[in-house]
Write an enzyme that holds these catalytic residues in place. Structure first.
Site, short mmCIF file in Angstrom:
data_model
loop_
_atom_site.label_atom_id
_atom_site.label_comp_id
_atom_site.label_asym_id
_atom_site.label_seq_id
_atom_site.Cartn_x
_atom_site.Cartn_y
_atom_site.Cartn_z
N SER A 298 -0.04 -5.07 -7.29
CA SER A 298 0.78 -4.85 -8.49
C SER A 298 0.38 -5.80 -9.62
O SER A 298 -0.16 -6.89 -9.39
CB SER A 298 2.26 -5.06 -8.14
OG SER A 298 2.50 -6.45 -7.97
N GLU B 9 -7.45 -5.70 -9.73
CA GLU B 9 -7.32 -4.24 -9.82
C GLU B 9 -5.85 -3.96 -9.62
O GLU B 9 -5.34 -4.04 -8.50
CB GLU B 9 -8.22 -3.62 -8.74
CG GLU B 9 -8.63 -2.20 -9.03
CD GLU B 9 -7.72 -1.22 -8.36
OE1 GLU B 9 -6.71 -0.84 -9.00
OE2 GLU B 9 -7.97 -0.87 -7.20
N GLU C 249 5.21 3.23 -12.54
CA GLU C 249 4.40 3.93 -11.56
C GLU C 249 5.30 4.30 -10.37
O GLU C 249 5.92 3.43 -9.77
CB GLU C 249 3.31 2.94 -11.12
CG GLU C 249 2.22 3.50 -10.30
CD GLU C 249 1.15 2.44 -10.00
OE1 GLU C 249 1.47 1.23 -9.97
OE2 GLU C 249 0.00 2.82 -9.79
C1 SIN Z 1 -6.44 2.28 -5.43
O1 SIN Z 1 -5.48 3.00 -5.39
O2 SIN Z 1 -6.33 1.07 -5.65
C2 SIN Z 1 -7.86 2.78 -5.19
C3 SIN Z 1 -8.03 4.21 -5.36
C4 SIN Z 1 -9.48 4.64 -5.27
O3 SIN Z 1 -10.39 3.87 -4.95
O4 SIN Z 1 -9.72 5.81 -5.57
#
Ligand code: SIN
Length: 500
Positions: A246, A267, A401
């Site tokens: 998150s 990420e 989200e």
């Molecule tokens: C993710 O949800 O963090 C990764 C999704 C993906 O690699 O397609």
């Protein structure tokens, strides 16, 4: 803690060809270690305990980090890039050889369907294969110098010990996407797997060791103790943190990591727009929405979170989407007829319900779903795949989200409005749109504030494609040739007086 395995779990574990891949221990400084304290891992379709796993302490992190530092120093200097490449190739081969076992373990702890799990293992392995090939391509530069009799070189060198913190939605792929480039570059890794899905991580680590990775180069530390895991962010020995999760946690970890100026890759959360223009191929758009909304039961950072359909085609698109959603079969992931698994935990189900209730209270219409299916174990973490129409920007689904199988459909009238609505979020990970107008495709791809764009496709993730966000969706890129750069530092070497 004592517990007995439920019959379906015991039966599933019996199908493993290598039962030794189902490991409840940590891997620290070359040893599989148990601990007195353990935490339970749940099987999401029943809510039953799948097993209890070593719950490591801050001292264990210190031990692992110290060993990883030693490991990094010898691994980075005693292996050539070609040897690291061969090692990763061997690991890839072992993952593929044991893909059924890894997929079974993955279904048991994450809940996704077996077909999705097999797909994820192939996706995970593709990062290992990609970075096995990239290992040999760490080219530096020779730079024309502005100073006489001088040559300037750059060398790419491994950053050092890397702290790797991974999520539960892709228990295999998010580990390999981070550690394959690290190992290819010559780094060592200390992994904190998610407490919901630590077993898949342990199977991958075991296979990496079998492939010949030195045992002080990789460490696996499951824990429920978030404070203990912050040692990865505060230890001056750790030079890099890679985290998927998150935005809230990512910002917290980044602040900690900045205390010792670590390199970071984050990420983080998304709120992906999915725009269907009036000139779109509606069937293709529905197919794209199914792929990117219901993958992993809606629990991916790149899942469409807000679907914007042009007013003139919104009813047609929604009706076709509902027809497809109603074909999904919700159930136990190891049942071969299941096409949609449970969510990973009860909190996930409650969040979907809250988003639906809020939208309905503010005037949206439930087109399908919205309840717990009655043909499943009621103790499991299930919710029907759901579609809402008449959604507006004051509803929670517009801002947060959902991370679940809920497709909210908004309407718009102009391209400009669609772009404004799509960008009206602090997140910027993925964005999708469907149109047959090439000019519009280029305009909208450029205008959307996202790190990843799908044009006429709901499928955007691949080892060769840079993955990462803008705005509060994070920093850095994973996969691709850019993913390797996250694990290097550039050293500049200036050689002067070459005339002497
Ligand atoms: C993710 O949800 O963090 C990764 C999704 C993906 O690699 O397609």
């Amino acid at each position: 803690m004592t517990f007995s395995l439920s019959t379906p779990i015991a039966e599933a574990l019996k199908t493993l060809q290598r039962s030794d891949l189902f490991i409840a221990d940590a891997f620290i400084a070359g040893n599989w270690v148990s601990s007195k304290k353990k935490f339970p891992v749940y099987e999401p379709s029943s809510g039953d305990v799948l097993g209890t796993v070593a719950d490591v302490t801050r001292e264990d992190f210190v031990t692992a980090i110290t060993s990883a530092d030693k490991g990094y120093r010898s691994y980075s200097t005693s292996t050539t890039a070609h040897e690291r490449s061969a090692l990763l190739r061997k690991w890839f081969d072992l993952i593929i050889l044991h893909k059924e076992d890894i997929a079974t373990i993955l279904v048991l702890e994450n809940g996704k369907t077996y077909a999705e799990a097999i797909g994820e293992v192939a996706y995970a392995a593709s990062f290992v294969s990609w970075f096995s090939e990239e290992a040999s391509r760490a080219y530096g530069d020779v730079i024309p110098s502005s100073m006489p009799n001088t040559t300037v070189l750059t060398l790419k060198q491994p950053v050092g010990v890397c702290g790797i913190i991974t999520p539960w939605n892709f228990p295999a792929a998010m580990i390999t996407r981070k550690i394959a480039p690290a190992l290819a570059a010559g780094c060592s890794v200390v992994i904190k797997p998610p407490s919901e899905t630590p077993y898949t991580a342990a199977a991958l680590v075991k296979l990496a060791i079998e492939a010949g990775l030195p045992s002080d180069v990789i460490h696996l530390l499951p824990t429920k103790d978030r404070e203990a895991a912050t040692e990865l962010c505060t230890s001056p020995i750790v030079k890099k943190i890679s985290f998927t999760g998150s935005t809230k946690v990512g910002i917290h970890l980044s602040k900690l990591a900045m205390g010792t100026m670590k390199k970071i890759s984050m990420e983080l959360g998304g709120n992906a727009p999915f725009i269907v223009f009036d000139d779109a191929d509606i069937d293709l758009a529905v197919q794209g929405a199914m792929v990117c909304k219901f993958r992993c039961s809606g629990q991916t950072c790149v899942c469409a979170n807000r679907i914007f359909a042009h007013k003139s085609i919104a009813r047609k698109f929604t009706a076709k989407l509902v027809a497809e959603v109603e074909k999904l079969k919700v159930g136990y992931g190891l049942d071969k007829s299941t096409t949609q698994g449970p969510l990973v935990n009860r909190a996930g189900v409650e969040k979907v319900k809250l988003h639906i209730e809020d939208a309905l209270a503010k005037g949206a219409k439930l087109e399908t779903g919205g309840a717990v299916p009655n043909n499943v174990n009621q103790a499991g973490f299930f919710i029907q795949p759901s579609v809402l129409s008449g959604v507006t920007k004051d509803m929670i689904v517009a801002k947060e989200e959902t991370f679940g199988p809920l497709a909210p459909v908004f309407e718009f009238e102009t391209e400009e409005e669609a772009i404004t609505l799509a960008n009206n979020t602090e997140f910027g990970l993925a964005g999708y749109f469907f149109s047959r107008d090439i000019g519009r495709c280029l305009r909208v791809a450029s205008a959307l504030e996202c790190g990843l764009i799908g044009v006429n496709s709901g499928k955007i993730s691949a080892a060769e494609s840079p993955f990462g966000g803008v705005k509060q969706s994070g920093v850095g890129r994973e996969g691709s040739r850019y993913g390797m750069a996250e694990y290097y530092v550039i050293k500049t070497v200036t050689i002067g007086n070459t005339n002497v």
